[in-house]
Design a protein around this motif. Structure first.
Motif, mmCIF file in Angstrom:
data_model
loop_
_atom_site.group_PDB
_atom_site.id
_atom_site.type_symbol
_atom_site.label_atom_id
_atom_site.label_comp_id
_atom_site.label_asym_id
_atom_site.label_seq_id
_atom_site.Cartn_x
_atom_site.Cartn_y
_atom_site.Cartn_z
ATOM 1 N N ILE A 74 0.841 -1.083 -0.643
ATOM 2 C CA ILE A 74 0.133 -0.180 -0.211
ATOM 3 C C ILE A 74 0.967 1.702 -0.077
ATOM 4 N N GLY A 75 2.004 1.432 0.321
ATOM 5 C CA GLY A 75 3.089 2.448 0.531
ATOM 6 C C GLY A 75 3.635 2.499 -0.702
ATOM 7 N N SER A 76 3.937 1.979 -1.443
ATOM 8 C CA SER A 76 5.058 1.676 -2.972
ATOM 9 C C SER A 76 4.639 2.765 -3.806
ATOM 10 N N SER A 77 3.124 4.194 -3.379
ATOM 11 C CA SER A 77 2.919 4.846 -4.491
ATOM 12 C C SER A 77 3.345 6.018 -3.876
ATOM 13 N N LEU A 78 3.094 6.875 -4.444
ATOM 14 C CA LEU A 78 3.347 8.296 -4.246
ATOM 15 C C LEU A 78 2.721 8.998 -3.142
ATOM 16 N N GLU A 79 1.346 8.425 -3.233
ATOM 17 C CA GLU A 79 0.942 9.385 -2.330
ATOM 18 C C GLU A 79 0.984 9.509 -0.830
ATOM 19 N N PHE A 80 1.284 7.840 -0.787
ATOM 20 C CA PHE A 80 1.343 7.364 0.582
ATOM 21 C C PHE A 80 2.443 8.313 1.200
ATOM 22 N N TYR A 81 3.455 8.575 1.122
ATOM 23 C CA TYR A 81 3.907 9.441 1.990
ATOM 24 C C TYR A 81 3.626 11.237 2.112
ATOM 25 N N GLN A 82 3.384 11.438 0.632
ATOM 26 C CA GLN A 82 2.212 12.793 1.386
ATOM 27 C C GLN A 82 0.851 12.885 2.147
ATOM 28 N N THR A 83 0.335 11.732 2.274
ATOM 29 C CA THR A 83 -0.662 11.326 2.986
ATOM 30 C C THR A 83 -0.522 11.022 4.670
ATOM 31 N N GLN A 84 0.848 10.444 4.993
ATOM 32 C CA GLN A 84 1.455 10.758 6.699
ATOM 33 C C GLN A 84 1.986 12.307 6.620
ATOM 34 N N TYR A 85 2.628 12.663 5.803
ATOM 35 C CA TYR A 85 2.532 14.274 6.097
ATOM 36 C C TYR A 85 0.902 15.153 6.987
ATOM 37 N N ALA A 86 0.200 14.796 5.732
ATOM 38 C CA ALA A 86 -1.164 15.576 5.986
ATOM 39 C C ALA A 86 -1.414 14.848 7.535
ATOM 40 N N LEU A 87 -0.899 13.707 8.018
ATOM 41 C CA LEU A 87 -1.673 13.312 9.417
ATOM 42 C C LEU A 87 -0.887 13.884 10.027
ATOM 43 N N LEU A 88 0.472 14.096 10.146
ATOM 44 C CA LEU A 88 0.706 14.411 10.996
ATOM 45 C C LEU A 88 0.397 15.731 11.392
ATOM 46 N N GLY A 89 0.376 15.901 10.320
ATOM 47 C CA GLY A 89 -0.690 18.131 10.803
ATOM 48 C C GLY A 89 -1.520 17.892 10.627
ATOM 49 N N ALA A 90 -2.448 16.902 11.292
ATOM 50 C CA ALA A 90 -3.674 16.600 11.083
ATOM 51 C C ALA A 90 -4.405 17.073 13.127
ATOM 52 N N ARG A 91 -5.309 17.118 12.901
ATOM 53 C CA ARG A 91 -5.941 18.031 14.388
ATOM 54 C C ARG A 91 -6.008 16.773 14.824
ATOM 55 N N SER A 92 -6.622 15.819 14.434
ATOM 56 C CA SER A 92 -6.873 14.745 15.350
ATOM 57 C C SER A 92 -5.512 14.556 16.490
#
Length: 730
Positions: free
Chosen positions: A90-108
């Motif tokens: 699931i992490g082989s796509s380029l969107e994986f890291y962008q998703t992780q960066y967004a989760l690092l800055g998430a309100r939750s």
């Protein structure tokens, strides 16, 4: 008087021949001229920006930045060796890291950090961010207060955290900035730990729906399995079907292929017994047929012993008969012995034969009995197979339900284990307490202040340039005013006496500039310099009177007879510039004075006469409307080669267009960077109403560095040339 020649494109091109050779000023030079003209505004704005930056730097509370580093791998660490719901790739796509960066800055995630560190109740947290901590103190009084404090804390956390991916790697830096070094390090580390825990929780929660669905399906399959097995047992009991497992397993867990019934087992056993009985019967029959030489007789020890003794007795009897008669007592004894042994052998053989016959009869009877039982079981199995069709249907349904149930149960157990302890995120470096502030940075703030000051200065200059529409580029004379440029005159200062000295000095820069203008003016008509012309401007004090004196002086120095008339009867000024007295003059002639010579005075140069404005009339425009002005010019042209009139400015006055009716053409004087372009255009429109040629424009008070001065036009080329050369160089 020669007829005036209207301004045509060809003469204007001739006037600015050298200008067309080098038409435009380079863009950078134009910008540099603007900077030099606005240097004080630019300097003041930049200086104020620097001062503001310094003040803000020293007044700003120092802030400290702590940084933790984590690694986010694409593949998950599966400690249970059990496949989960998410794909390993699931992490082989380029969107994986962008998703992780967004989760690092998430309100939750910020809420998890706030709750784990109890920041809404931490007064020092709010003080470290310059906020009021009273809300955090009173947050426990009500649910709404607690929620508000949490929201405020989360907003602060998100505003001060920074997520920075390390380029070209799977590393991510988590930085937090506050006024407290220890708090910054604590929050950075908690942010990394909570992100790892949130990732694990999210994976575990992702299996919740799957587990709930599997539980529902398991309950359904369990009920179906119980019903199918109950129907199978009931049918087997009703039909008398007793199944026996092939491998000794539980009957209920055996599939249809491995099922055996009691009847089939009995038939199998009877078939085996029947085969054995048949073999025994055949064997007994063979023994029966071989009576007398059967293996039993040959192998019987009793019979063998008797036959051996009989043979010995007969042998002895035969030997005795050689010597004795049959009646010999010993011979008779042997005869009795032989007879006794023969009788014993016969009895023993009869017993053996009877045994063989008995075994044969028994084998035949047993074979017959087994055949009857096998035939009976065959009929029973035939009936059982008819009932077994429905039994197999029940059995297959039970087997299918059991397999589905066991497969779902196994998957349910695997999913429960798959989400435990899996994490593809690891902390590489924990944040340390910073020992020096990260902001404010004096050097960076100075650079930012310089940049901001430069931008503000640029905007200010741009605004001033838009507001100030004065003539700032000599190209605009031709391009925007539509008038040929005759030349530019350098600024000689505000002192009028010094200015007149410069004008009358043939070696001065000002005088040389006007000489160039006269040279260019010589191309305006087919007969050279116009014989009669006026000079006017938009506003007073733009240099038209000085230009009139200068042009008259240049023409006079060439030997031409020149008359200079002060046509500005409202505000005369030639008497001060030429050293004459203004007692009588133009107004007298226009009022009815018939003698012209009485109105003329000697000028500062030979061949130059001056006619002052005379007494100020009540209405100069009414005097100019009559034919007297035309009559004066005609009479003067009979005595002089050139008539130069210093006309009033055009703004708000009708004098200049009226005077223009009496002359051959007009010159328009413009002071550099003074009158707005709209005003210049309106003045030219008023001047054109006189229907007289407009020979060109003269730009006065050019400063060094002004647009076009000394560059690109040729009119100022040579100003001051040769001043510093020795006399011997000529």
């Amino acid at each position: 008087m020669n007829a005036p020649v209207a301004l045509q494109p060809v003469p204007s091109d001739l006037i600015v021949t050298e200008t067309h050779a080098r038409l435009g000023i380079p863009l950078l030079v134009n910008y540099w001229q603007i900077v030099r003209r606005r240097k004080w505004v630019i300097g003041a704005i930049i200086l104020l920006s620097l001062l503001a930056g310094l003040v803000l730097t020293f007044l700003t509370t120092p802030e400290y930045t702590a940084q933790a580093r984590i690694q986010i791998e694409r593949e998950q660490q599966n400690v249970t060796n059990v496949q989960g719901l998410e794909d390993d790739q699931i992490g082989s796509s380029l969107e994986f890291y962008q998703t992780q960066y967004a989760l690092l800055g998430a309100r939750s995630l910020a809420e998890r950090v706030a709750r784990s560190l109890q920041l809404p109740q931490n007064e020092s947290f709010f003080k470290a961010h310059g906020a009021d901590g009273d809300e955090g103190k009173n947050s426990g009084q009500s649910a709404s207060g607690s929620e508000g404090s949490l929201n405020k804390t989360v907003r602060m956390l998100l505003n001060h955290v920074q997520i920075t991916p390390v380029r070209g790697s799977s590393l991510v830096d988590i930085s937090y900035t506050s006024a407290s070094p220890a708090l910054s390090a604590q929050i950075s580390n908690a942010w990394a730990q909570q992100f790892i825990q949130e990732s694990i929780d999210r994976r575990f929660e992702s299996t919740g729906d799957a587990r709930q669905y599997l539980e529902t399906r398991l309950n359904e399959l369990r009920s179906r399995l119980e019903d199918s097995e109950r129907a199978l047992v009931t049918y087997a009991r009703n039909k008398g079907i007793v199944t026996i497992n092939a491998g000794g397993q539980d009957t209920q867990s055996t599939t249809t292929e491995g099922r055996r019934t009691l009847t089939t087992d009995d038939l199998t056993a009877l078939n085996a017994a029947l085969a054995q009985a048949t073999a025994d019967r055949i064997k007994a029959e063979g023994r029966l047929r071989a009576l007398g030489s059967s293996p039993e007789e040959l192998s019987n020890q009793t019979i063998s012993g008797l036959r051996q003794r009989l043979a010995i007795a007969r042998s002895e009897y035969e030997q005795m008969m050689v010597q004795f008669e049959p009646g010999y007592p010993s011979a008779q004894a042997l005869q009795r012995q032989i007879k006794s042994l023969s009788s014993a052998i016969a009895e023993e053989e009869a017993r053996v034969n009877a045994s063989i016959k008995g075994e044969y009869s028994e084998a035949v009877a047993r074979e017959s009995g087994l055949k009857e039982r096998v035939n009976a079981l065959k009929g029973q199995i035939t009936e059982e197979r008819g009932a077994g069709i429905q039994y197999n249907i029940y059995q297959r349904e039970a087997d299918t339900n059991r397999q589905l149930y066991e497969a779902l149960l196994q998957r349910y157990k695997e999913i429960g284990v798959a989400g435990v302890g899996m994490s593809n995120i690891a902390v590489i470096d924990l944040a340390e307490i910073p020992n020096r502030p990260s902001s404010p940075n004096l050097f960076v703030n100075i650079l930012l202040s310089l940049f901001a000051g430069s931008v503000l200065a640029g905007l200010a200059v741009f605004g001033l340039q838009q507001i100030d529409e004065g003539l700032r580029d000599l190209n605009d004379v031709k391009m925007r005013l539509g008038v040929p440029l005759l030349g530019g005159v350098p600024d000689a200062g505000e002192d009028r006496s010094e200015l007149i000295t410069e004008v009358l000095d043939p070696k001065s820069d000002v005088s040389e500039a006007y000489l160039t203008i006269v040279s260019n003016l010589g191309f305006a008509t087919d007969h050279g310099v116009p014989r009669s012309f006026l000079l006017t401007s938009t506003q007073p004090a733009e240099g038209k009177s000085t230009s009139a004196v200068a042009l008259a002086a240049v023409l006079a120095r060439t030997g031409s007879r020149v008359i200079l008339i002060d046509g500005d009867m409202r505000s005369p000024s030639l008497q001060e510039m030429t050293g004459v007295v203004n007692t009588v003059g133009l107004s007298n002639f226009l009022a009815g004075h018939e003698t012209v010579d009485d109105l003329l005075q000697d000028g500062p140069l030979p061949h130059l006469k001056v006619m002052t404005a005379g007494p100020t009339p009540p209405s100069a425009a009414e005097l100019l409307r009559g034919p007297r002005m035309q009559n004066l010019v005609d009479r003067l042209l009979g005595q002089f080669d050139h008539v130069v009139i210093d006309a009033p400015p055009l703004l708000g006055l009708a004098d200049a267009p009226l005077i223009a009716q009496a002359v051959e053409g007009a010159l328009f004087v413009v002071q550099y960077d003074r009158v707005a372009m709209r005003g210049l255009q309106q003045s030219l429109e008023r001047l054109r109403t006189a229907r007289r040629p407009l020979y060109g424009a003269i730009v006065t008070r050019l400063r060094e560095g002004s647009g076009g001065y000394g560059y690109g036009y040729g009119y100022g080329y040579g100003y001051g040339y040769g001043k510093d050369r020795p006399e011997a160089e000529g």
